[in-house]
Design a protein around this motif. Structure first.
Motif, PDB file in Angstrom:
ATOM      1  N   GLY A  89       0.820  -1.213   0.000  1.00  0.00           N
ATOM      2  CA  GLY A  89       0.000   0.000   0.000  1.00  0.00           C
ATOM      3  C   GLY A  89       0.852   1.261   0.000  1.00  0.00           C
ATOM      4  N   GLU A  90       1.910   1.273   0.828  1.00  0.00           N
ATOM      5  CA  GLU A  90       2.827   2.420   0.845  1.00  0.00           C
ATOM      6  C   GLU A  90       3.479   2.618  -0.517  1.00  0.00           C
ATOM      7  OE1 GLU A  90       5.773   2.514   3.981  1.00  0.00           O
ATOM      8  OE2 GLU A  90       4.334   1.643   5.393  1.00  0.00           O
ATOM      9  N   GLN A  91       3.912   1.530  -1.139  1.00  0.00           N
ATOM     10  CA  GLN A  91       4.555   1.625  -2.448  1.00  0.00           C
ATOM     11  C   GLN A  91       3.578   2.116  -3.514  1.00  0.00           C
ATOM     12  OE1 GLN A  91       6.028  -2.481  -2.314  1.00  0.00           O
ATOM     13  NE2 GLN A  91       8.102  -1.660  -2.567  1.00  0.00           N
ATOM     14  N   LEU A  92       2.335   1.665  -3.449  1.00  0.00           N
ATOM     15  CA  LEU A  92       1.332   2.140  -4.407  1.00  0.00           C
ATOM     16  C   LEU A  92       1.097   3.643  -4.261  1.00  0.00           C
ATOM     17  CD1 LEU A  92      -1.294  -0.765  -4.229  1.00  0.00           C
ATOM     18  CD2 LEU A  92       0.104  -0.145  -6.217  1.00  0.00           C
ATOM     19  N   VAL A  93       0.923   4.097  -3.025  1.00  0.00           N
ATOM     20  CA  VAL A  93       0.696   5.527  -2.792  1.00  0.00           C
ATOM     21  C   VAL A  93       1.921   6.336  -3.198  1.00  0.00           C
ATOM     22  CG1 VAL A  93       0.328   7.299  -1.014  1.00  0.00           C
ATOM     23  CG2 VAL A  93      -1.062   5.206  -1.006  1.00  0.00           C
ATOM     24  N   ALA A  94       3.110   5.880  -2.799  1.00  0.00           N
ATOM     25  CA  ALA A  94       4.337   6.607  -3.148  1.00  0.00           C
ATOM     26  C   ALA A  94       4.509   6.688  -4.663  1.00  0.00           C
ATOM     27  CB  ALA A  94       5.554   5.940  -2.501  1.00  0.00           C
ATOM     28  N   GLY A  95       4.321   5.575  -5.344  1.00  0.00           N
ATOM     29  CA  GLY A  95       4.463   5.562  -6.798  1.00  0.00           C
ATOM     30  C   GLY A  95       3.428   6.431  -7.486  1.00  0.00           C
ATOM     31  N   TRP A  96       2.203   6.389  -7.017  1.00  0.00           N
ATOM     32  CA  TRP A  96       1.123   7.189  -7.597  1.00  0.00           C
ATOM     33  C   TRP A  96       1.407   8.679  -7.399  1.00  0.00           C
ATOM     34  CZ3 TRP A  96      -3.162   9.532  -4.693  1.00  0.00           C
ATOM     35  CH2 TRP A  96      -4.133  10.101  -5.510  1.00  0.00           C
ATOM     36  N   CYS A  97       1.759   9.078  -6.183  1.00  0.00           N
ATOM     37  CA  CYS A  97       2.052  10.492  -5.916  1.00  0.00           C
ATOM     38  C   CYS A  97       3.262  10.969  -6.723  1.00  0.00           C
ATOM     39  CB  CYS A  97       2.268  10.722  -4.423  1.00  0.00           C
ATOM     40  SG  CYS A  97       0.759  10.604  -3.435  1.00  0.00           S
ATOM     41  N   CYS A 102       9.678   8.405   5.549  1.00  0.00           N
ATOM     42  CA  CYS A 102       9.912   9.021   6.851  1.00  0.00           C
ATOM     43  C   CYS A 102      10.956   8.195   7.593  1.00  0.00           C
ATOM     44  CB  CYS A 102       8.610   9.087   7.637  1.00  0.00           C
ATOM     45  SG  CYS A 102       8.731  10.065   9.130  1.00  0.00           S
ATOM     46  N   ARG A 103      11.878   8.860   8.237  1.00  0.00           N
ATOM     47  CA  ARG A 103      12.968   8.152   8.926  1.00  0.00           C
ATOM     48  C   ARG A 103      12.623   7.732  10.346  1.00  0.00           C
ATOM     49  NH1 ARG A 103      18.771  10.560   7.105  1.00  0.00           N
ATOM     50  NH2 ARG A 103      18.496  10.098   4.906  1.00  0.00           N
ATOM     51  N   ASP A 104      11.488   8.157  10.838  1.00  0.00           N
ATOM     52  CA  ASP A 104      11.094   7.710  12.175  1.00  0.00           C
ATOM     53  C   ASP A 104       9.792   6.902  12.047  1.00  0.00           C
ATOM     54  OD1 ASP A 104       8.641   9.405  12.852  1.00  0.00           O
ATOM     55  OD2 ASP A 104      10.071  10.977  12.348  1.00  0.00           O
ATOM     56  N   PRO A 105       9.457   6.118  13.063  1.00  0.00           N
ATOM     57  CA  PRO A 105       8.284   5.236  12.954  1.00  0.00           C
ATOM     58  C   PRO A 105       6.934   5.916  13.178  1.00  0.00           C
ATOM     59  CG  PRO A 105       9.346   4.919  15.069  1.00  0.00           C
ATOM     60  CD  PRO A 105      10.216   5.879  14.293  1.00  0.00           C
ATOM     61  N   GLU A 106       6.920   7.216  13.340  1.00  0.00           N
ATOM     62  CA  GLU A 106       5.682   7.928  13.640  1.00  0.00           C
ATOM     63  C   GLU A 106       4.818   8.218  12.412  1.00  0.00           C
ATOM     64  OE1 GLU A 106       4.623   9.202  16.920  1.00  0.00           O
ATOM     65  OE2 GLU A 106       6.000   7.603  17.462  1.00  0.00           O
ATOM     66  N   ALA A 107       5.390   8.122  11.213  1.00  0.00           N
ATOM     67  CA  ALA A 107       4.665   8.333   9.954  1.00  0.00           C
ATOM     68  C   ALA A 107       5.322   7.444   8.904  1.00  0.00           C
ATOM     69  CB  ALA A 107       4.716   9.801   9.534  1.00  0.00           C
ATOM     70  N   ASP A 108       4.611   7.200   7.807  1.00  0.00           N
ATOM     71  CA  ASP A 108       5.157   6.339   6.756  1.00  0.00           C
ATOM     72  C   ASP A 108       5.928   7.118   5.699  1.00  0.00           C
ATOM     73  OD1 ASP A 108       4.114   3.866   7.756  1.00  0.00           O
ATOM     74  OD2 ASP A 108       2.141   4.482   7.038  1.00  0.00           O
ATOM     75  N   LEU A 109       5.299   8.182   5.189  1.00  0.00           N
ATOM     76  CA  LEU A 109       5.887   8.958   4.094  1.00  0.00           C
ATOM     77  C   LEU A 109       5.786  10.441   4.400  1.00  0.00           C
ATOM     78  CD1 LEU A 109       4.189   7.130   1.062  1.00  0.00           C
ATOM     79  CD2 LEU A 109       6.522   6.772   1.901  1.00  0.00           C
ATOM     80  N   ILE A 110       6.609  11.192   3.703  1.00  0.00           N
ATOM     81  CA  ILE A 110       6.480  12.647   3.704  1.00  0.00           C
ATOM     82  C   ILE A 110       6.142  13.022   2.270  1.00  0.00           C
ATOM     83  CG2 ILE A 110       7.629  14.847   4.110  1.00  0.00           C
ATOM     84  CD1 ILE A 110       9.389  13.270   6.155  1.00  0.00           C
ATOM     85  N   ILE A 111       4.932  13.517   2.079  1.00  0.00           N
ATOM     86  CA  ILE A 111       4.438  13.880   0.751  1.00  0.00           C
ATOM     87  C   ILE A 111       4.283  15.388   0.722  1.00  0.00           C
ATOM     88  CG2 ILE A 111       2.570  13.630  -0.922  1.00  0.00           C
ATOM     89  CD1 ILE A 111       2.027  10.849   0.301  1.00  0.00           C
ATOM     90  N   GLU A 112       5.025  16.010  -0.194  1.00  0.00           N
ATOM     91  CA  GLU A 112       5.002  17.474  -0.308  1.00  0.00           C
ATOM     92  C   GLU A 112       5.264  18.133   1.043  1.00  0.00           C
ATOM     93  OE1 GLU A 112       4.421  19.500  -3.389  1.00  0.00           O
ATOM     94  OE2 GLU A 112       5.242  17.543  -3.946  1.00  0.00           O
ATOM     95  N   ILE A 169      -3.627   8.691   4.545  1.00  0.00           N
ATOM     96  CA  ILE A 169      -4.142   8.380   3.212  1.00  0.00           C
ATOM     97  C   ILE A 169      -4.648   6.955   3.282  1.00  0.00           C
ATOM     98  CG2 ILE A 169      -3.599   8.018   0.779  1.00  0.00           C
ATOM     99  CD1 ILE A 169      -1.541  10.228   0.979  1.00  0.00           C
ATOM    100  N   CYS A 170      -5.942   6.789   3.063  1.00  0.00           N
ATOM    101  CA  CYS A 170      -6.571   5.474   3.075  1.00  0.00           C
ATOM    102  C   CYS A 170      -6.834   5.073   1.631  1.00  0.00           C
ATOM    103  CB  CYS A 170      -7.876   5.512   3.858  1.00  0.00           C
ATOM    104  SG  CYS A 170      -7.661   5.884   5.610  1.00  0.00           S
ATOM    105  N   LEU A 171      -6.096   4.085   1.168  1.00  0.00           N
ATOM    106  CA  LEU A 171      -6.240   3.590  -0.203  1.00  0.00           C
ATOM    107  C   LEU A 171      -6.939   2.245  -0.159  1.00  0.00           C
ATOM    108  CD1 LEU A 171      -5.627   3.706  -3.266  1.00  0.00           C
ATOM    109  CD2 LEU A 171      -3.427   2.598  -2.747  1.00  0.00           C
ATOM    110  N   GLY A 172      -8.079   2.172  -0.829  1.00  0.00           N
ATOM    111  CA  GLY A 172      -8.841   0.932  -0.915  1.00  0.00           C
ATOM    112  C   GLY A 172      -8.858   0.439  -2.352  1.00  0.00           C
ATOM    113  N   ILE A 173      -8.583  -0.848  -2.507  1.00  0.00           N
ATOM    114  CA  ILE A 173      -8.553  -1.449  -3.835  1.00  0.00           C
ATOM    115  C   ILE A 173      -9.675  -2.474  -3.946  1.00  0.00           C
ATOM    116  CG2 ILE A 173      -7.199  -2.908  -5.408  1.00  0.00           C
ATOM    117  CD1 ILE A 173      -6.028  -0.134  -5.174  1.00  0.00           C
ATOM    118  N   SER A 174     -10.521  -2.297  -4.946  1.00  0.00           N
ATOM    119  CA  SER A 174     -11.552  -3.262  -5.316  1.00  0.00           C
ATOM    120  C   SER A 174     -11.045  -3.983  -6.558  1.00  0.00           C
ATOM    121  CB  SER A 174     -12.851  -2.519  -5.633  1.00  0.00           C
ATOM    122  OG  SER A 174     -13.326  -1.846  -4.495  1.00  0.00           O
TER     123      SER A 174
END
Length: 188
Positions: free
Chosen positions: A50-58, A68-78, A109-114
């Motif tokens: 899911g992280e890779q999908l969001v990162a690649g899409w953005c 993100c280098r700490d465990p408190e968040a996954d990515l830094i977007i903009e 960011i909540c990404l849902g895949i159907s």
């Protein structure tokens, strides 16, 4: 591998084929989905996917994305600290976004895949925590929360935070670019 010649094994194959639908009937919905493979992965990998999908899409939309280098968040977007939550569609027609914690992130960011669709919401952390329900108590007593979102009838409060990918993209672009804080750079 050649055809099965043993008549007893052939008999088992016929029986297995007949009962297969009792065990994997849901997979028929996903049979032609380009996302079906994701559902075969262990749960510990699905979050990373899911992280890779969001990162690649953005990134494909020209946005700055770093891990993100700490465990408190996954990515830094903009420049914004973001927690990524990912779910494939459950048989009952809803997504389950799990393991929300009160950590140091601005948005989830909540990404849902159907099988042939994607849904996406960009939700401020405070709104997530207001609307999520307790999931269970995790390690060291840290409370976790989850969101159940019906694809056909998402809750009214969610409408301003996206729904489809284009709506989520517009929200991400409106957030604007803020410089990352020290120690928050890296690669997705």
């Amino acid at each position: 591998m050649g055809p099965i010649e043993d008549p007893e094994v052939q008999c088992l194959v016929r029986i297995a084929t007949a009962i297969k639908r009792d065990y994997i009937h849901e997979d028929a919905v996903w049979a032609d989905s380009p996302f079906a493979w994701i559902r075969t992965r262990p749960s510990r990998q699905i979050g990373k996917i899911g992280e890779q999908l969001v990162a690649g899409w953005c990134t494909s939309k020209g946005m700055s994305v770093v891990k993100c280098r700490d465990p408190e968040a996954d990515l830094i977007i903009e420049g914004h600290r973001v927690e990524i939550k990912f779910s494939t569609l459950w048989e009952a027609g809803y997504y389950v976004f799990q393991q929300f914690r009160d950590q140091d992130y601005e948005f989830a960011i909540c990404l849902g895949i159907s099988p042939l669709e994607a849904h996406c919401w960009v939700i401020p952390k405070s709104v997530v925590l207001e609307n999520a329900t307790p999931q269970h108590t995790g390690k060291e007593g840290e409370e976790t929360f989850w969101l159940h979102i019906s694809v056909k009838e998402p809750p009214a409060w969610l409408s301003e935070y996206g729904g489809n990918l284009q709506q989520a993209l517009e929200i991400l672009r409106k957030m604007g670019r803020t410089p990352p804080q020290a120690g928050q750079t890296g690669r997705p």
